[in-house]
Design a protein around this motif. Sequence first.
Motif, mmCIF file in Angstrom:
data_model
loop_
_atom_site.group_PDB
_atom_site.id
_atom_site.type_symbol
_atom_site.label_atom_id
_atom_site.label_comp_id
_atom_site.label_asym_id
_atom_site.label_seq_id
_atom_site.Cartn_x
_atom_site.Cartn_y
_atom_site.Cartn_z
ATOM 1 N N UNK A 151 0.825 -1.206 0.000
ATOM 2 C CA UNK A 151 0.000 0.000 0.000
ATOM 3 C C UNK A 151 0.858 1.254 0.000
ATOM 4 N N UNK A 152 0.321 2.308 -0.591
ATOM 5 C CA UNK A 152 0.940 3.632 -0.525
ATOM 6 C C UNK A 152 -0.199 4.630 -0.715
ATOM 7 N N UNK A 153 0.149 5.911 -0.716
ATOM 8 C CA UNK A 153 -0.866 6.952 -0.930
ATOM 9 C C UNK A 153 -0.780 7.451 -2.373
ATOM 10 N N UNK A 154 -1.851 7.298 -3.108
ATOM 11 C CA UNK A 154 -1.977 7.955 -4.414
ATOM 12 C C UNK A 154 -2.440 9.382 -4.134
ATOM 13 N N UNK A 155 -1.964 10.345 -4.908
ATOM 14 C CA UNK A 155 -2.478 11.711 -4.723
ATOM 15 C C UNK A 155 -2.778 12.363 -6.071
ATOM 16 N N UNK A 156 -3.773 13.248 -6.029
ATOM 17 C CA UNK A 156 -4.234 13.972 -7.215
ATOM 18 C C UNK A 156 -3.503 15.319 -7.239
ATOM 19 N N UNK A 157 -2.617 15.491 -8.209
ATOM 20 C CA UNK A 157 -1.758 16.687 -8.240
ATOM 21 C C UNK A 157 -2.567 17.978 -8.378
ATOM 22 N N UNK A 158 -3.652 17.921 -9.151
ATOM 23 C CA UNK A 158 -4.451 19.125 -9.390
ATOM 24 C C UNK A 158 -5.151 19.562 -8.093
ATOM 25 N N UNK A 159 -5.753 18.614 -7.393
ATOM 26 C CA UNK A 159 -6.454 18.930 -6.142
ATOM 27 C C UNK A 159 -5.479 19.561 -5.143
ATOM 28 N N UNK A 160 -4.271 18.991 -5.039
ATOM 29 C CA UNK A 160 -3.280 19.529 -4.089
ATOM 30 C C UNK A 160 -2.827 20.921 -4.512
ATOM 31 N N UNK A 161 -2.630 21.114 -5.823
ATOM 32 C CA UNK A 161 -2.160 22.409 -6.311
ATOM 33 C C UNK A 161 -3.198 23.496 -6.004
ATOM 34 N N UNK A 162 -4.467 23.189 -6.273
ATOM 35 C CA UNK A 162 -5.531 24.168 -6.020
ATOM 36 C C UNK A 162 -5.672 24.495 -4.534
#
Length: 412
Positions: A151-162
Amino acid sequence: MHSSSRRLLAAALSTLVALVGTACSSGSGSTGTKGADSGTYTVWDPYPQFAKGSAWTRLLDKCGTQAGVKIKRTGFDTSDLANKTLLAAQQGNSPDVLIVDNPVVSTLAEAGVLTTTDDNKLDTSKVDPNLLAAGQSGGKTYGAPIGANTLALYYDKKVLKEAGVDISSVKDWRSLTAALEKVKKAGKKGVTFSAIGTEEGSFQFLPWFWGAGAKLTELDSAQGVAALSLWRDWLKQGYAPNSVLNNTQTTSWQEFASGDYAFAENGTWQLANAEKVGFDYGVLPVPGANEGTAAAPTGGEFVTVPVQQDTGRYATSQKLATCLTSTQNLYDTDTTLSYVAPTSEVQAKQVAANAKLKPWVDAVKSAKGRTSDDLGTKYPKISEQMWKAVQTALSGSKSPKDALAAAQSAAK
């Protein structure tokens, strides 16, 4: 077979039901017994999704040809495979080579179903010790891993950037929670995971539990309570949805794929789906409570050689198992299965071919088998109390401390 062995097998059957099906695909298969023709060797695996003519079955046939024998292969559902294996052992009709989910290895070993690597001469010297540990019980090794997922954490780059979150700032629980707070303030959703009351829930809770420094033999330690409090607080603050209580890893992935979430805890096996989500994503190993990478549990299978009445079969079975776990074949198989290889040599080849695997290799290097620390068949009992405690605390019926205290006394 002695009656004591029969009792062991019966007990093993009951513990297995709880264990299986965490990090694997499903499908169906039919059983096949060994033919009178000793030039035919049976292989059972949990990959029913691979039909005849697939890369996997072609590899099995190739290994058979090299060993001078025909392969009769059957693919089972993960949950079916363990039970069918125990029944076959009771009938003296085990497959020659068995590929089985790693937490099941110690259960089969304790039931007397598998040969040790001392007996079957399988060379495991190149395998990373943290991955090999999942196939060890009572100081003996019972097979070689074909690959690992974790397991790891997937992240959404756009959501974090906003939301104004710099992913490089996320190094521990405090900075991760701060990122979730920013995301929520920006009107998006924080993190999704699976906390369902099954082995999947325990599997997903373990990186946080181990990342706090907690041990499975002491569920109610201060570290264990800290991990469960983290999840409970995320739900209270609205950083994680209440749906996590019923989420499987599949439904949790579907939430992330909607594009509303900053983070999702999920596995290596979602990599192909991650390419299809239509947004730019990254992967971060699960952070420990105070920096560093948390140990996440390993999924993935072991190649084992079951006990046979005709011991003359072992030499060929060893050739088949060795072929399946050779460097080139591991690379091809683990690419097919979306797994990280169990040896540093093949991991390096995987990263050279696909840089996106780098965080997964890092996660696997820190990963840990669920039955490691010689827990063996105790693990399913502990895990069941753990997922019950997670459910109790997240639903608000008990505090994390009380939920884990109850779990610890029940696990004893």
